[in-house]
Design a protein around this motif. Structure first.
Motif, PDB file in Angstrom:
ATOM      1  N   SER A  66       0.790  -1.220  -0.152  1.00  0.00           N
ATOM      2  CA  SER A  66      -0.059   0.054  -0.075  1.00  0.00           C
ATOM      3  C   SER A  66       0.851   1.332   0.041  1.00  0.00           C
ATOM      4  CB  SER A  66      -1.050  -0.018   1.144  1.00  0.00           C
ATOM      5  OG  SER A  66      -0.141   0.141   2.218  1.00  0.00           O
ATOM      6  N   LYS A  71      -5.915   4.205   3.382  1.00  0.00           N
ATOM      7  CA  LYS A  71      -7.251   4.000   2.920  1.00  0.00           C
ATOM      8  C   LYS A  71      -6.930   3.302   1.421  1.00  0.00           C
ATOM      9  CE  LYS A  71      -9.727   7.080   5.470  1.00  0.00           C
ATOM     10  NZ  LYS A  71     -10.354   6.636   6.514  1.00  0.00           N
ATOM     11  N   ARG A  73      -6.778   1.546  -1.955  1.00  0.00           N
ATOM     12  CA  ARG A  73      -7.579   0.334  -2.798  1.00  0.00           C
ATOM     13  C   ARG A  73      -7.060   0.143  -4.060  1.00  0.00           C
ATOM     14  NH1 ARG A  73     -12.880   0.019  -0.658  1.00  0.00           N
ATOM     15  NH2 ARG A  73     -13.637   1.595   0.781  1.00  0.00           N
ATOM     16  N   THR A  74      -7.434  -0.965  -4.455  1.00  0.00           N
ATOM     17  CA  THR A  74      -7.237  -1.584  -5.851  1.00  0.00           C
ATOM     18  C   THR A  74      -7.794  -0.685  -6.971  1.00  0.00           C
ATOM     19  OG1 THR A  74      -8.713  -3.413  -5.911  1.00  0.00           O
ATOM     20  CG2 THR A  74      -6.766  -3.949  -5.169  1.00  0.00           C
ATOM     21  N   ARG A  87     -14.164  -2.565  -8.206  1.00  0.00           N
ATOM     22  CA  ARG A  87     -12.580  -2.735  -7.896  1.00  0.00           C
ATOM     23  C   ARG A  87     -11.985  -4.028  -8.313  1.00  0.00           C
ATOM     24  NH1 ARG A  87     -10.683   1.953  -6.314  1.00  0.00           N
ATOM     25  NH2 ARG A  87     -12.184   3.376  -5.139  1.00  0.00           N
ATOM     26  N   SER A  90     -11.074  -6.877  -3.458  1.00  0.00           N
ATOM     27  CA  SER A  90     -11.808  -6.160  -2.024  1.00  0.00           C
ATOM     28  C   SER A  90     -10.453  -5.750  -1.227  1.00  0.00           C
ATOM     29  CB  SER A  90     -12.757  -7.041  -1.429  1.00  0.00           C
ATOM     30  OG  SER A  90     -12.012  -8.182  -0.877  1.00  0.00           O
ATOM     31  N   TYR A  92      -7.838  -3.633   0.722  1.00  0.00           N
ATOM     32  CA  TYR A  92      -8.212  -2.244   1.176  1.00  0.00           C
ATOM     33  C   TYR A  92      -7.105  -2.052   2.544  1.00  0.00           C
ATOM     34  CZ  TYR A  92     -10.396   1.766   3.723  1.00  0.00           C
ATOM     35  OH  TYR A  92     -10.642   2.903   4.205  1.00  0.00           O
ATOM     36  N   GLY A  93      -6.656  -0.994   2.705  1.00  0.00           N
ATOM     37  CA  GLY A  93      -5.873  -0.458   3.829  1.00  0.00           C
ATOM     38  C   GLY A  93      -4.466  -0.660   3.789  1.00  0.00           C
ATOM     39  N   GLN A  96      -3.711  -4.293   2.678  1.00  0.00           N
ATOM     40  CA  GLN A  96      -4.426  -4.673   1.374  1.00  0.00           C
ATOM     41  C   GLN A  96      -5.171  -5.946   1.545  1.00  0.00           C
ATOM     42  OE1 GLN A  96      -4.793  -2.955  -1.874  1.00  0.00           O
ATOM     43  NE2 GLN A  96      -4.952  -1.592  -0.038  1.00  0.00           N
ATOM     44  N   ASP A  99     -11.418  -8.770   2.024  1.00  0.00           N
ATOM     45  CA  ASP A  99     -12.641  -8.599   2.793  1.00  0.00           C
ATOM     46  C   ASP A  99     -12.685  -9.976   3.636  1.00  0.00           C
ATOM     47  OD1 ASP A  99     -13.321  -6.505   2.217  1.00  0.00           O
ATOM     48  OD2 ASP A  99     -15.017  -6.939   0.989  1.00  0.00           O
ATOM     49  N   ARG A 116      -9.141  -2.147   8.769  1.00  0.00           N
ATOM     50  CA  ARG A 116      -7.839  -2.035   7.873  1.00  0.00           C
ATOM     51  C   ARG A 116      -7.149  -0.748   7.616  1.00  0.00           C
ATOM     52  NH1 ARG A 116     -10.759  -5.539   3.267  1.00  0.00           N
ATOM     53  NH2 ARG A 116     -12.368  -4.448   3.992  1.00  0.00           N
ATOM     54  N   ASP A 117      -7.796   0.342   7.774  1.00  0.00           N
ATOM     55  CA  ASP A 117      -7.231   1.611   7.669  1.00  0.00           C
ATOM     56  C   ASP A 117      -6.352   2.139   8.767  1.00  0.00           C
ATOM     57  OD1 ASP A 117      -9.460   2.565   9.001  1.00  0.00           O
ATOM     58  OD2 ASP A 117     -10.264   3.723   7.389  1.00  0.00           O
TER      59      ASP A 117
END
Length: 193
Positions: A66, A71, A73-74, A87, A90, A92-93, A96, A99, A116-117
């Motif tokens: 990341s 925050k 995202r792909t 996306r 999923s 994230y953060g 990465q 979900d 995740r952030d």
């Protein structure tokens, strides 16, 4: 009237600033990053005590996943080059995390409100995942090269060798190992200061 104008101006400035989700200024120096982000060192030490994963392996993996963007995202997918179709994944953060993997972590650890952030939650997740990698694949927690491959491909994919035909991924894993070594050397010197 003056008070509300000042309040609005402050809120606009706060929204425009990078805030805590902006990455540190110098991603090539672990000591500088941890000095800039005071709480990160505490979070990394807690993760290392809990999961026995070296901080430098976590930091290098976050860099490649990341670039320390809270925050992240792909990229979006587009049909016909213009119609948004969601996306690529999923992820994230900082970590990465997908979900499903994040849900597995929350259920397994009881951390229902982990995000995740949030840096502390993300590094705890990564320590937990790399500990699972050791259990499921036998890869040493200090092996930044193979830990990265297992992190990217998943435990089943790693055990099947799904990374073997992906030269780009092998190159990133080699860069992850080099960055972990660099961060490790830096952390050894800044600990003594």
């Amino acid at each position: 009237m003056k008070y509300s104008t000042i309040l609005i101006a402050v809120l606009i400035l706060a929204a425009c600033s990078g805030g805590r989700s902006a990455p540190p200024r110098n991603l090539d120096n672990a000591c500088v990053m941890l000095k800039e982000r005071k709480g990160w060192s505490r979070d990394l030490k807690a993760m290392e005590r809990k999961w026995d994963v070296p901080r430098e392996v976590i930091l290098a993996t976050i860099y490649h996943e990341s670039r320390f963007v809270a925050k992240a995202r792909t990229p979006r997918k587009y049909a016909l080059g213009v119609i948004p179709m969601g996306r690529q994944s999923s992820a994230y953060g900082y970590s990465q995390a997908l979900d499903g993997t994040w849900d597995w972590y929350k259920k397994s650890t009881g951390k229902r409100f982990a995000r995740r952030d949030n840096f502390g939650d993300a590094v705890d997740f990564m320590g937990w995942y790399m500990n699972k990698t050791k259990e499921k694949t036998g890869v040493s927690k200090s092996d930044a090269y193979n830990q990265y491959l297992a992190y990217h491909q998943g435990h089943t994919g790693f055990n099947r060798g799904s990374y073997r035909g992906k030269q780009w991924l092998l190159n990133v894993a080699a860069k992850n190992r080099a960055r972990a070594n660099m961060y490790g050397q830096q952390l050894a010197t800044c600990r003594r200061r």
